[in-house]
Design a protein around this motif. Structure first.
Motif, PDB file in Angstrom:
ATOM      1  N   SER A   1       0.857  -1.414  -0.014  1.00  0.00           N
ATOM      2  CA  SER A   1       0.230   0.028   0.057  1.00  0.00           C
ATOM      3  C   SER A   1       0.964   1.315   0.019  1.00  0.00           C
ATOM      4  N   ALA A   2       0.386   2.262  -0.526  1.00  0.00           N
ATOM      5  CA  ALA A   2       1.116   3.637  -0.588  1.00  0.00           C
ATOM      6  C   ALA A   2       1.747   3.985   0.999  1.00  0.00           C
ATOM      7  N   ASP A   3       0.761   3.742   1.742  1.00  0.00           N
ATOM      8  CA  ASP A   3       1.172   4.307   3.218  1.00  0.00           C
ATOM      9  C   ASP A   3       1.646   3.105   4.317  1.00  0.00           C
ATOM     10  N   VAL A   4       2.312   1.940   3.530  1.00  0.00           N
ATOM     11  CA  VAL A   4       2.651   0.805   4.305  1.00  0.00           C
ATOM     12  C   VAL A   4       3.711   1.159   5.346  1.00  0.00           C
ATOM     13  N   VAL A   5       3.453   0.619   6.640  1.00  0.00           N
ATOM     14  CA  VAL A   5       4.565   0.888   7.581  1.00  0.00           C
ATOM     15  C   VAL A   5       5.080  -0.306   7.858  1.00  0.00           C
ATOM     16  N   ALA A   6       6.449  -0.101   8.168  1.00  0.00           N
ATOM     17  CA  ALA A   6       7.301  -1.469   8.604  1.00  0.00           C
ATOM     18  C   ALA A   6       7.925  -1.111  10.237  1.00  0.00           C
ATOM     19  N   TYR A   7       7.655  -2.159  10.819  1.00  0.00           N
ATOM     20  CA  TYR A   7       7.995  -2.175  12.316  1.00  0.00           C
ATOM     21  C   TYR A   7       9.212  -3.361  12.571  1.00  0.00           C
ATOM     22  N   GLY A   8      10.326  -3.105  13.137  1.00  0.00           N
ATOM     23  CA  GLY A   8      11.262  -4.099  13.482  1.00  0.00           C
ATOM     24  C   GLY A   8      11.555  -4.023  15.129  1.00  0.00           C
ATOM     25  N   ASP A   9      11.718  -5.265  15.502  1.00  0.00           N
ATOM     26  CA  ASP A   9      11.684  -5.485  16.979  1.00  0.00           C
ATOM     27  C   ASP A   9      13.236  -6.272  16.946  1.00  0.00           C
ATOM     28  N   GLY A  10      14.372  -5.816  17.555  1.00  0.00           N
ATOM     29  CA  GLY A  10      15.325  -6.263  17.633  1.00  0.00           C
ATOM     30  C   GLY A  10      15.883  -6.293  18.967  1.00  0.00           C
ATOM     31  N   GLY A  11      15.435  -5.527  19.698  1.00  0.00           N
ATOM     32  CA  GLY A  11      15.834  -5.235  21.224  1.00  0.00           C
ATOM     33  C   GLY A  11      17.106  -4.798  21.262  1.00  0.00           C
ATOM     34  N   GLY A  12      17.724  -3.976  20.157  1.00  0.00           N
ATOM     35  CA  GLY A  12      19.202  -3.786  20.316  1.00  0.00           C
ATOM     36  C   GLY A  12      20.178  -4.940  20.008  1.00  0.00           C
ATOM     37  N   ARG A  13      19.663  -6.269  19.991  1.00  0.00           N
ATOM     38  CA  ARG A  13      20.439  -7.341  19.603  1.00  0.00           C
ATOM     39  C   ARG A  13      20.373  -8.057  18.532  1.00  0.00           C
ATOM     40  N   GLY A  14      20.111  -7.119  17.281  1.00  0.00           N
ATOM     41  CA  GLY A  14      20.120  -7.510  15.880  1.00  0.00           C
ATOM     42  C   GLY A  14      19.699  -6.413  15.129  1.00  0.00           C
ATOM     43  N   PRO A  15      19.513  -6.741  13.905  1.00  0.00           N
ATOM     44  CA  PRO A  15      19.144  -5.290  12.965  1.00  0.00           C
ATOM     45  C   PRO A  15      17.751  -4.876  13.649  1.00  0.00           C
ATOM     46  N   SER A  16      17.744  -3.625  13.852  1.00  0.00           N
ATOM     47  CA  SER A  16      16.516  -2.847  14.802  1.00  0.00           C
ATOM     48  C   SER A  16      16.139  -1.773  14.052  1.00  0.00           C
ATOM     49  N   LEU A  17      14.947  -1.461  14.171  1.00  0.00           N
ATOM     50  CA  LEU A  17      14.445  -0.276  13.701  1.00  0.00           C
ATOM     51  C   LEU A  17      13.916   0.610  14.958  1.00  0.00           C
ATOM     52  N   PRO A  18      14.773   1.806  15.147  1.00  0.00           N
ATOM     53  CA  PRO A  18      14.551   2.360  16.390  1.00  0.00           C
ATOM     54  C   PRO A  18      13.041   3.228  16.340  1.00  0.00           C
ATOM     55  N   ARG A  19      12.626   3.459  15.133  1.00  0.00           N
ATOM     56  CA  ARG A  19      11.428   4.047  14.777  1.00  0.00           C
ATOM     57  C   ARG A  19      10.759   3.185  13.804  1.00  0.00           C
ATOM     58  N   PRO A  20       9.225   3.384  13.527  1.00  0.00           N
ATOM     59  CA  PRO A  20       8.774   2.601  12.310  1.00  0.00           C
ATOM     60  C   PRO A  20       9.450   3.455  11.047  1.00  0.00           C
ATOM     61  N   ILE A  21       9.308   2.599   9.854  1.00  0.00           N
ATOM     62  CA  ILE A  21       9.440   3.247   8.611  1.00  0.00           C
ATOM     63  C   ILE A  21       8.295   3.215   7.726  1.00  0.00           C
ATOM     64  N   ASN A  22       8.022   4.492   7.460  1.00  0.00           N
ATOM     65  CA  ASN A  22       6.634   4.969   6.970  1.00  0.00           C
ATOM     66  C   ASN A  22       6.794   5.009   5.261  1.00  0.00           C
ATOM     67  N   GLY A  23       5.784   4.690   4.383  1.00  0.00           N
ATOM     68  CA  GLY A  23       5.735   4.927   3.056  1.00  0.00           C
ATOM     69  C   GLY A  23       6.416   3.974   2.011  1.00  0.00           C
ATOM     70  N   ARG A  24       5.893   3.825   0.970  1.00  0.00           N
ATOM     71  CA  ARG A  24       6.303   2.623   0.098  1.00  0.00           C
ATOM     72  C   ARG A  24       7.679   2.753  -0.307  1.00  0.00           C
ATOM     73  N   ASP A  25       8.225   3.889  -0.679  1.00  0.00           N
ATOM     74  CA  ASP A  25       9.675   3.878  -1.078  1.00  0.00           C
ATOM     75  C   ASP A  25      10.659   3.484  -0.009  1.00  0.00           C
TER      76      ASP A  25
END
Length: 329
Positions: free
Chosen positions: A204-228
């Protein structure tokens, strides 16, 4: 008037028959498989002590539901402090290919989703308990009052407040399970192969990605918003899959389409879950924190580059990807 009976060894054996229900309640309360197992163990010990004291038990189901609910409320009150200091996004511990018969009910399956469990985090522990007991597990208000040790009027107020809190943000999913699974299959095939062109059309155009690494692997400190931005993230993940000889295994994660990322020895790195609505992927969630995956399979060890190096160890082309920088840049 209910007939009161003493707890017996037969009733203790019945604990195992009630265990799926009790686990479902504890998990929806805590979002943690490990903590739910601990709560059930404590509930069993309390039942045994009640038996030894010849404590009258009217309904074993109600008694154990009360014990599990109150233990879960206590857990949530202490867990909130830990979650406030959690690195990045907190997501529930994933359940993979759950087979409980109750999941045949659509509303119960949806209440197991990560989206719904994250939404429940906005409620107070008492609101969460009353709401789940009434709207998900179909307890009546007199029964809920016994379980949470409040008046029926208070329980009605708790449920009303909870419904109001989540009404506008309750997740929606495509009703046709087969269509969701087919879209997810094509989505993960594109990620695994690195063919981004068909993948873009699935987002979707406004897709959101969340990543939970707990600081122990590839982590996303905040959500990533948008298709690009999400496409750039998925491109980095795709390159990591090929560079480190990983693969994706399709699975149902918390009742929704998902996949497990594993190496050639079958060791697990992370788990994906997708929210699919209106024929497109609306949300991508990834749980990498090994503390949240150890109940599922043997894990890729801490010396693996994707574990050892944390969020910055990715293929060279991904160095400009949001996963290795500020996701809002």
């Amino acid at each position: 008037m209910a007939v009161m009976t003493r707890a017996t060894d037969t009733e203790a054996d019945d604990f195992m028959q009630l265990r799926p229900l009790l686990f479902s309640l504890a998990y929806r309360m805590t979002g943690s498989v490990a903590d739910s197992e601990d709560i059930l163990s404590e509930a069993y010990l309390r039942l045994r002590r009640a038996q030894q004291r010849c404590t009258p038990i009217d309904s074993l189901r109600t008694y154990l539901s009360a014990v599990v609910t109150r233990l879960s409320i206590d857990h949530l009150r202490s867990a909130r402090i830990r979650r406030e200091s959690y690195f990045g996004t907190w997501l529930p511990e994933p359940l993979v290919d759950a087979t409980e018969s109750e999941f045949n009910r659509v509303e119960l399956a949806d209440s197991l989703s990560m989206a719904f469990l994250v939404l429940l985090e906005t409620l107070t522990p008492a609101e969460r308990a009353a709401f789940l007991l009434h709207d998900v597990f179909e307890y009546d208000y007199p029964g809920i009052a016994v379980i949470v040790d409040k008046t029926e009027s208070n329980c009605r107020q708790l449920v009303t407040r909870a419904r109001r809190q989540i009404a506008t943000r309750r997740p929606r999913f495509d009703a046709a399970k087969q269509q969701r699974d087919e879209l997810a299959r094509r989505f993960f095939a594109a990620v695994e192969s690195g063919d981004m062109k068909p993948l873009i059309q699935m987002l979707s155009a406004d897709v959101v990605a969340y990543g939970d690494g707990g600081g122990r692997g590839p982590s996303l400190p905040r959500p990533i918003n948008g298709r690009d931005k999400v496409v750039r993230l998925l491109t980095a993940i795709s390159e990591a899959i090929r560079q480190f000889d990983l693969h994706l295994e399709h699975a149902h994660v918390n009742g929704q389409p998902g996949a497990l990322m594993k190496d050639e020895q079958g060791r697990l790195l992370n788990v994906f879950e997708l929210d699919i609505f209106d024929g497109t992927v609306q949300v991508v969630r990834s749980v990498v924190n090994p503390d949240k995956l150890q109940h599922l399979a043997p894990l890729i060890g801490p010396d693996h580059p994707l574990r050892r190096g944390g969020p910055r160890v990715l293929p060279n082309r991904a160095r400009t990807d949001p996963i290795s920088r500020n996701p809002e840049d």
